[in-house]
Design a protein around this motif. Sequence first.
Motif, PDB file in Angstrom:
ATOM      1  N   LEU A 129       0.967  -1.599   0.222  1.00  0.00           N
ATOM      2  CA  LEU A 129      -0.188  -0.106   0.495  1.00  0.00           C
ATOM      3  C   LEU A 129       0.726   1.695  -0.113  1.00  0.00           C
ATOM      4  N   PHE A 130       1.550   1.559   1.168  1.00  0.00           N
ATOM      5  CA  PHE A 130       2.828   2.398   0.903  1.00  0.00           C
ATOM      6  C   PHE A 130       3.370   2.417  -0.883  1.00  0.00           C
ATOM      7  N   GLU A 131       4.419   1.728  -1.112  1.00  0.00           N
ATOM      8  CA  GLU A 131       3.743   1.679  -2.791  1.00  0.00           C
ATOM      9  C   GLU A 131       4.042   2.141  -3.282  1.00  0.00           C
ATOM     10  N   THR A 132       2.820   1.720  -3.252  1.00  0.00           N
ATOM     11  CA  THR A 132       1.667   2.167  -4.102  1.00  0.00           C
ATOM     12  C   THR A 132       1.055   4.078  -4.184  1.00  0.00           C
ATOM     13  N   VAL A 133       0.986   4.033  -3.008  1.00  0.00           N
ATOM     14  CA  VAL A 133       0.782   5.590  -2.648  1.00  0.00           C
ATOM     15  C   VAL A 133       1.951   5.983  -3.262  1.00  0.00           C
ATOM     16  N   GLN A 134       3.362   5.986  -2.678  1.00  0.00           N
ATOM     17  CA  GLN A 134       4.141   6.621  -2.850  1.00  0.00           C
ATOM     18  C   GLN A 134       4.401   6.647  -4.798  1.00  0.00           C
ATOM     19  N   LYS A 135       4.267   6.070  -5.376  1.00  0.00           N
ATOM     20  CA  LYS A 135       3.941   6.089  -7.265  1.00  0.00           C
ATOM     21  C   LYS A 135       3.105   7.265  -7.374  1.00  0.00           C
ATOM     22  N   VAL A 176       4.726  15.481  -6.138  1.00  0.00           N
ATOM     23  CA  VAL A 176       4.294  16.375  -5.277  1.00  0.00           C
ATOM     24  C   VAL A 176       5.109  16.764  -4.014  1.00  0.00           C
ATOM     25  N   ASP A 177       5.378  18.300  -4.244  1.00  0.00           N
ATOM     26  CA  ASP A 177       6.328  18.712  -3.346  1.00  0.00           C
ATOM     27  C   ASP A 177       5.796  18.620  -1.908  1.00  0.00           C
ATOM     28  N   ARG A 178       6.572  17.987  -1.347  1.00  0.00           N
ATOM     29  CA  ARG A 178       6.613  17.697   0.530  1.00  0.00           C
ATOM     30  C   ARG A 178       4.814  18.044   0.117  1.00  0.00           C
ATOM     31  N   ALA A 179       4.462  16.693  -0.291  1.00  0.00           N
ATOM     32  CA  ALA A 179       3.392  16.134   0.323  1.00  0.00           C
ATOM     33  C   ALA A 179       2.762  15.934   1.847  1.00  0.00           C
ATOM     34  N   LYS A 180       1.562  16.570   2.205  1.00  0.00           N
ATOM     35  CA  LYS A 180       0.941  16.966   2.971  1.00  0.00           C
ATOM     36  C   LYS A 180       0.254  15.404   3.672  1.00  0.00           C
ATOM     37  N   ILE A 181       1.120  13.963   4.310  1.00  0.00           N
ATOM     38  CA  ILE A 181       0.020  12.989   4.584  1.00  0.00           C
ATOM     39  C   ILE A 181      -0.585  12.868   6.393  1.00  0.00           C
ATOM     40  N   LEU A 182      -1.450  12.290   6.027  1.00  0.00           N
ATOM     41  CA  LEU A 182      -2.228  11.698   7.741  1.00  0.00           C
ATOM     42  C   LEU A 182      -2.086  10.219   7.591  1.00  0.00           C
ATOM     43  N   SER A 183      -1.728  10.004   9.149  1.00  0.00           N
ATOM     44  CA  SER A 183      -1.275   8.400   9.553  1.00  0.00           C
ATOM     45  C   SER A 183      -2.583   8.588  10.923  1.00  0.00           C
ATOM     46  N   PHE A 184      -3.595   8.257  10.231  1.00  0.00           N
ATOM     47  CA  PHE A 184      -4.596   7.777  11.465  1.00  0.00           C
ATOM     48  C   PHE A 184      -5.332   6.903  11.889  1.00  0.00           C
ATOM     49  N   GLY A 185      -5.205   6.919  13.550  1.00  0.00           N
ATOM     50  CA  GLY A 185      -4.947   5.268  14.222  1.00  0.00           C
ATOM     51  C   GLY A 185      -3.403   5.217  14.465  1.00  0.00           C
ATOM     52  N   VAL A 243       4.278   6.508  10.775  1.00  0.00           N
ATOM     53  CA  VAL A 243       4.168   7.379  10.568  1.00  0.00           C
ATOM     54  C   VAL A 243       5.721   7.578  10.227  1.00  0.00           C
ATOM     55  N   PHE A 244       6.684   6.501  11.301  1.00  0.00           N
ATOM     56  CA  PHE A 244       8.054   6.020  10.878  1.00  0.00           C
ATOM     57  C   PHE A 244       8.313   5.642   9.461  1.00  0.00           C
ATOM     58  N   SER A 245       7.125   4.264   9.814  1.00  0.00           N
ATOM     59  CA  SER A 245       7.228   3.606   8.887  1.00  0.00           C
ATOM     60  C   SER A 245       7.230   4.385   7.070  1.00  0.00           C
ATOM     61  N   LEU A 246       6.105   5.168   7.318  1.00  0.00           N
ATOM     62  CA  LEU A 246       5.967   5.722   6.187  1.00  0.00           C
ATOM     63  C   LEU A 246       7.128   7.367   6.241  1.00  0.00           C
ATOM     64  N   ARG A 247       7.654   7.446   6.374  1.00  0.00           N
ATOM     65  CA  ARG A 247       9.062   8.435   6.720  1.00  0.00           C
ATOM     66  C   ARG A 247      10.413   7.548   5.155  1.00  0.00           C
ATOM     67  N   LYS A 248      10.057   6.715   5.392  1.00  0.00           N
ATOM     68  CA  LYS A 248      10.647   5.396   4.151  1.00  0.00           C
ATOM     69  C   LYS A 248       9.904   5.884   2.583  1.00  0.00           C
ATOM     70  N   TYR A 249       9.350   6.159   2.425  1.00  0.00           N
ATOM     71  CA  TYR A 249       8.575   6.231   0.945  1.00  0.00           C
ATOM     72  C   TYR A 249       8.742   7.466   0.819  1.00  0.00           C
ATOM     73  N   PHE A 250       8.386   8.909   2.074  1.00  0.00           N
ATOM     74  CA  PHE A 250       7.744   9.678   1.688  1.00  0.00           C
ATOM     75  C   PHE A 250       9.184  10.963   2.550  1.00  0.00           C
ATOM     76  N   ALA A 251      10.562  10.944   2.110  1.00  0.00           N
ATOM     77  CA  ALA A 251      11.342  11.530   2.940  1.00  0.00           C
ATOM     78  C   ALA A 251      11.297  13.489   3.040  1.00  0.00           C
ATOM     79  N   ASP A 252      10.506  13.574   1.773  1.00  0.00           N
ATOM     80  CA  ASP A 252      10.053  15.233   2.351  1.00  0.00           C
ATOM     81  C   ASP A 252       9.097  15.578   2.588  1.00  0.00           C
TER      82      ASP A 252
END
Length: 237
Positions: A54-60, A65-74, A81-90
């Motif tokens: 799921l993370f890889e699909t959304v990453q693509k 997108v410059d400085r995307a804003k992402i929410l981890s709900f729950g 959040v720490f996992s998503l950081r590996k896919y969305f560095a900025d």
Amino acid sequence: MRAKKSIIASFTNASLKALIKGRDLIQRNLLYRRDPAHLHQISVTTGMNRYPWLFETVQKRLEGVDRAKILSFGCSTGEEVFSLRKYFADADIHGTDINWANIRHAQAASTHEGNHFFAYSQARLEHAGPFHAIFCLAVLQRFPSGHKGSPSLRTIYPFEKFDRQLTLLDKVLIPGGVLVVYHTNYRFIDAAISANYDCLAVSDPGFFEEPRKYDINSDLLESESYLDAIFIKRLSD
């Protein structure tokens, strides 16, 4: 001597597990009393990189997108959040959870200035948004203890609660944004907001057993084939 140390270690581990279980039970009871309307999943179990497909699909999807804003709900204690950081560095990645103890733990463990954590309220959520992507994974579900596959969730976790929470999340997602809803009791297609979304096909490698699905009356469905998880919000006319 070694046997004595082994016994002490076993006793210490057992005591620690008992303390953690007791703490979680206390927190759960407090949440039941403090904010039952917004309480969904009651387990705090989490882990790193649990949903890589799921993370890889959304990453693509968010490439460019410059400085995307992402929410981890729950977000529980922050591992998602720490996992998503590996896919969305900025990206600016926000984690929210109804459990204030989880948020404190996540804040203490965070080492990136782009990670933001807050205890959930709709007002705080709207202040933090809007978002390019929202992940809602293994949150919108509840089961009677030890009884997965119960014929009805009406008195435990009714469909209306699932539907209402998705409507609140929809309010803070930009048009064209990505909503990821996975491991739930109900089907996204039955939610009121689904008419404004298109499903993005993705192959589920089957790392997790999806919960049995229930209908809009909170009754168990016969079919278990619903695996859609990634949805794109349609652009405004």
